[in-house]
Design an enzyme around this catalytic site. Structure first.
Site, short mmCIF file in Angstrom:
data_model
loop_
_atom_site.label_atom_id
_atom_site.label_comp_id
_atom_site.label_asym_id
_atom_site.label_seq_id
_atom_site.Cartn_x
_atom_site.Cartn_y
_atom_site.Cartn_z
N HIS A 101 0.83 -1.20 0.00
CA HIS A 101 0.00 0.00 0.00
C HIS A 101 0.87 1.25 0.00
O HIS A 101 0.52 2.28 -0.58
CB HIS A 101 -0.94 0.00 1.22
CG HIS A 101 -2.28 -0.58 0.90
ND1 HIS A 101 -3.03 -1.31 1.78
CD2 HIS A 101 -3.02 -0.50 -0.24
CE1 HIS A 101 -4.16 -1.67 1.20
NE2 HIS A 101 -4.18 -1.20 -0.02
N ARG A 129 -10.05 -8.80 -18.97
CA ARG A 129 -9.72 -10.17 -18.53
C ARG A 129 -10.82 -10.65 -17.57
O ARG A 129 -10.79 -10.32 -16.39
CB ARG A 129 -8.37 -10.19 -17.81
CG ARG A 129 -7.17 -9.99 -18.70
CD ARG A 129 -5.89 -10.12 -17.88
NE ARG A 129 -4.71 -10.32 -18.70
CZ ARG A 129 -3.87 -9.36 -19.06
NH1 ARG A 129 -4.07 -8.12 -18.65
NH2 ARG A 129 -2.81 -9.64 -19.79
N ARG A 186 -12.78 -10.55 -23.24
CA ARG A 186 -12.22 -11.88 -23.52
C ARG A 186 -13.02 -12.93 -22.74
O ARG A 186 -13.27 -12.76 -21.55
CB ARG A 186 -10.75 -11.90 -23.09
CG ARG A 186 -10.15 -13.28 -23.12
CD ARG A 186 -8.66 -13.23 -22.96
NE ARG A 186 -8.25 -13.17 -21.57
CZ ARG A 186 -6.98 -13.10 -21.18
NH1 ARG A 186 -6.02 -13.05 -22.07
NH2 ARG A 186 -6.67 -13.06 -19.91
N GLU A 191 -2.23 -15.81 -30.07
CA GLU A 191 -1.21 -15.98 -29.04
C GLU A 191 -0.58 -17.37 -29.09
O GLU A 191 0.16 -17.76 -28.19
CB GLU A 191 -1.77 -15.67 -27.64
CG GLU A 191 -3.05 -16.37 -27.30
CD GLU A 191 -3.62 -15.99 -25.94
OE1 GLU A 191 -2.94 -15.34 -25.13
OE2 GLU A 191 -4.77 -16.38 -25.68
N ASN A 198 2.24 -11.71 -24.76
CA ASN A 198 2.78 -12.38 -23.56
C ASN A 198 2.90 -13.88 -23.83
O ASN A 198 3.91 -14.50 -23.52
CB ASN A 198 1.87 -12.16 -22.35
CG ASN A 198 1.62 -10.69 -22.10
OD1 ASN A 198 2.35 -9.84 -22.59
ND2 ASN A 198 0.57 -10.37 -21.34
N ASP A 199 1.81 -14.43 -24.39
CA ASP A 199 1.84 -15.85 -24.71
C ASP A 199 2.49 -16.12 -26.06
O ASP A 199 3.24 -17.08 -26.20
CB ASP A 199 0.41 -16.42 -24.71
CG ASP A 199 -0.02 -16.77 -23.29
OD1 ASP A 199 0.83 -17.26 -22.53
OD2 ASP A 199 -1.19 -16.53 -22.94
N ARG A 224 7.20 -17.94 -19.95
CA ARG A 224 7.19 -16.49 -19.66
C ARG A 224 7.46 -16.18 -18.19
O ARG A 224 7.75 -15.04 -17.84
CB ARG A 224 5.87 -15.86 -20.12
CG ARG A 224 4.66 -16.27 -19.34
CD ARG A 224 3.38 -15.91 -20.09
NE ARG A 224 2.59 -14.89 -19.41
CZ ARG A 224 1.35 -14.54 -19.75
NH1 ARG A 224 0.76 -15.11 -20.78
NH2 ARG A 224 0.70 -13.63 -19.09
N CYS A 251 -2.85 -6.79 -27.38
CA CYS A 251 -3.20 -6.59 -25.97
C CYS A 251 -2.17 -7.22 -25.04
O CYS A 251 -2.37 -7.26 -23.83
CB CYS A 251 -4.60 -7.11 -25.69
SG CYS A 251 -4.79 -8.84 -26.08
C1 PEP Z 1 -1.21 -12.35 -23.71
O1 PEP Z 1 -0.99 -13.57 -23.67
O2 PEP Z 1 -0.49 -11.53 -24.31
C2 PEP Z 1 -2.35 -11.79 -22.98
C3 PEP Z 1 -2.69 -10.52 -23.10
O3 PEP Z 1 -3.04 -12.63 -22.16
P1 PEP Z 1 -2.59 -13.04 -20.70
O4 PEP Z 1 -1.40 -12.19 -20.32
O5 PEP Z 1 -3.78 -12.82 -19.85
O6 PEP Z 1 -2.22 -14.48 -20.89
MG MG Z 2 -2.53 -14.98 -22.98
#
Ligand code: PEP
Ligand code: MG
Length: 567
Positions: A187, A294, A330, A429, A452-453, A463, A500
């Protein structure tokens, strides 16, 4: 000679000031045993002290939203019957006096919270410590030392600062702080971010190395405290601070503008959200829409799979909050690292490659249908779009679309409104969705790249694995070629591609992504203005030439070097 100390970046920004060493009076806890006749009175003492603190917390005159949130969190912790019952039991059954019972209970709560897996919950240990100090001071009738009266330009150094310490700081006087303990999600850090004040935490034993009164530079962007800096260093930072101030003013003006490049390419700069609070913040920060909601957090915070109705209410409110701006929701992306308290996932060797997201949804269609119905119904209230995650095979998308169509027929029969042109897109992804993009685009209204994926599956690099974190890079040429291919395929089909994954809010990557032809950037709210600023001041065609050069690179390092030079 300047001394340099590294810390965790709790809040960005730069400050030059004089160090103030904040030490707390040591509390000597009375360990006297009491008699049975005293128990009632001892418990009443703690209760009164708690009530006094709760009353203080309810006075929110002039409090910021963050301070009000902390006050609410502390009030909730104090009203937890487990907390007061534990104190009472120590007094009544173990004949411990009020101070000792409070001290032991706080230490036990801190211990429990510190062992939790979740970063955010673990940081709540500091809230218990804070409550412990505040209630103990009241019990002892001591006035707590605070930071409301410091000289202008103070940088506070302390072993630890509680959320109350931070919220009591005189913001006109304190320009930053650094502490031995604390995490980025505490915090204390959150308050520093809302106050827009540079802050470092987790600095080890900085409070034992400082006397107080030294001149210092606090660099929250680099995680650096420079004590007794040279005149040249001070001059360098004075220039940086001036530039930073100017940039802040410029960004404040830019946040609500439309992001159109110098040569006319219009780009949407949207936000990723997990709940309605995030959405409020995103709107304040000038988002053009939401590129990723999300929804798994709705499921994670419930005690059972949420009903159609409870989801509908949330989706409807979010849609209405955005008016005609797009809201991409999503469908449930659970599994992998995200579990549910009320559902036993099968034990798997590789949960990230396992029973998750659309795979699970298509296997549990009754559950999935509730979410889809809530989404289709909410589409009547604004510009909602549905996005399917973790798609690998065309038939997964076709089946999800078939379910949406079936729901539309049902709603027609039931006389319930929905948007007849409701878009259904996919997250790109996985490698297969990139390779098959030309087929997917026949059935998808849009693509949104989840880097990210996508980066983890393209490079076969987990990751979350620190041992190979150096191999995980969105700037790897293979990832960039995948991105380019997906964008090109969507454009050839007259459709659009957004992003995203976190790469979309990497401010170093904006020009490159613009050059690759990206149509929508969706990420952290805090970055919206900066991304818009870069787009408005760039030419898409010039960046496309730069992107061509990048796509010809062989190594990630080469890409990173060229991107840095091109800033
Ligand atoms: C991603 O995989 O880039 C993504 C936005 O989804 P998450 O990070 O929730 O897996
Ligand atoms: Mg993802």
């Amino acid at each position: 000679m300047a001394e340099r100390y590294k810390g965790l970046k709790a809040s960005g920004g730069l400050a030059i000031g004089e160090l103030y060493l904040f030490t707390r009076d040591e509390i000597i806890v009375d360990d006297r045993k009491i008699s049975e006749a005293e128990t009632k009175a001892e418990f009443a003492k703690v209760k009164n002290a708690i009530d006094e603190y709760v009353k203080e917390l309810s006075n929110l005159d002039g409090a910021s939203e963050a301070q009000a949130n902390i006050a609410a969190a502390h009030t909730e912790l104090l009203s937890d019957p487990y907390f007061t019952d534990t104190i009472e039991s120590k007094i009544t059954n173990e004949l411990k006096n009020a101070e000792l019972a409070l001290d032991e209970t706080i230490k036990e709560m801190v211990e429990i919270m510190s062992q939790l897996d979740d970063d955010y919950l673990r940081e709540r240990a500091s809230d218990y410590k804070d409550i412990g100090f505040q209630v103990m001071y009241k019990l002892k009738g001591i006035k707590a030392k605070d930071l409301s009266n410091l000289a202008k330009g103070s940088i506070v150094i302390s072993k630890e600062l509680t959320p109350s310490d931070t919220s009591n700081m005189n913001k006109e006087a304190v320009v930053g702080f650094a502490t031995d303990l604390g995490g980025k999600t505490s915090h204390t850090s959150i308050i520093a971010q809302t106050l827009d004040m540079p802050a470092l935490v987790g600095m080890g034993d900085i409070s034992t190395k400082i006397k107080g009164g030294e001149k210092a530079i606090l660099d929250g962007n680099e995680g650096l405290l420079i004590v007794n800096p040279s005149e040249e260093e001070i001059a360098k930072y004075e220039v940086l601070i001036k530039e930073q101030k100017e940039k802040k003013i410029r960004l404040r003006e830019i946040k609500d503008k439309v992001a159109i490049s110098k040569d006319g390419k219009k780009v949407e700069v949207s936000a990723n959200i997990g709940n309605l609070d995030d959405l409020r913040l995103a709107i304040e920060n000038g988002c053009d829409g939401v590129g990723l909601f999300r929804t798994e957090f709705l499921y994670m915070q419930s005690s059972d799979f949420p009903t159609e109705e409870s989801q509908f209410e949330v989706y409807k409110e979010a849609t209405q909050m955005l008016g005609d701006k797009p809201l991409i929701i999503r469908t449930l992306d659970i599994g992998g690292d995200k579990g549910l308290d009320y559902y036993d996932f099968p034990k798997e060797e590789n949960p990230f490659l396992g029973y998750r997201a659309i795979r699970l949804c298509l296997d549990k269609k009754d559950m999935f249908k509730k979410q889809l119905r809530a989404l289709v119904r909410a589409s009547a209230f604004g510009n909602l779009k549905i996005m399917i995650p973790f798609v690998v095979n065309i038939d997964e998308l076709k089946e999800a679309r078939r379910m949406v169509d079936e729901i539309k027929v049902e709603l027609d029969k039931e006389g319930i409104a929905y948007n007849k042109d409701l878009d259904v897109g996919i997250m790109v992804e996985t490698s297969s969705s990139v390779i098959m993009a030309d087929k997917f685009i026949k059935y998808a209204d849009f693509f949104s790249i989840g880097t990210n994926d996508l980066t983890q599956y393209t490079l076969a690099v987990d990751r979350g694995n620190e041992n190979i974190a150096n191999l995980y890079s969105n700037y790897n040429p293979a990832v960039l070629r995948a991105i380019k291919h997906v964008i090109d395929v969507s454009h050839e089909a007259g459709k659009w591609t957004g992003m995203c994954g976190a790469f979309a809010s990497d401010t170093d990557a904006v020009k490159l992504l613009l050059g690759l032809g990206l149509d929508e950037f969706s990420g952290s709210s805090a970055k919206i203005a900066e991304i818009k600023d870069t787009i408005i001041n760039s030419s898409q065609q010039e960046e496309a030439i730069f992107a061509e050069k990048i796509l010809d690179c062989e190594l990630t390092e080469e890409v990173e070097k060229l991107v840095k030079e091109h800033k």
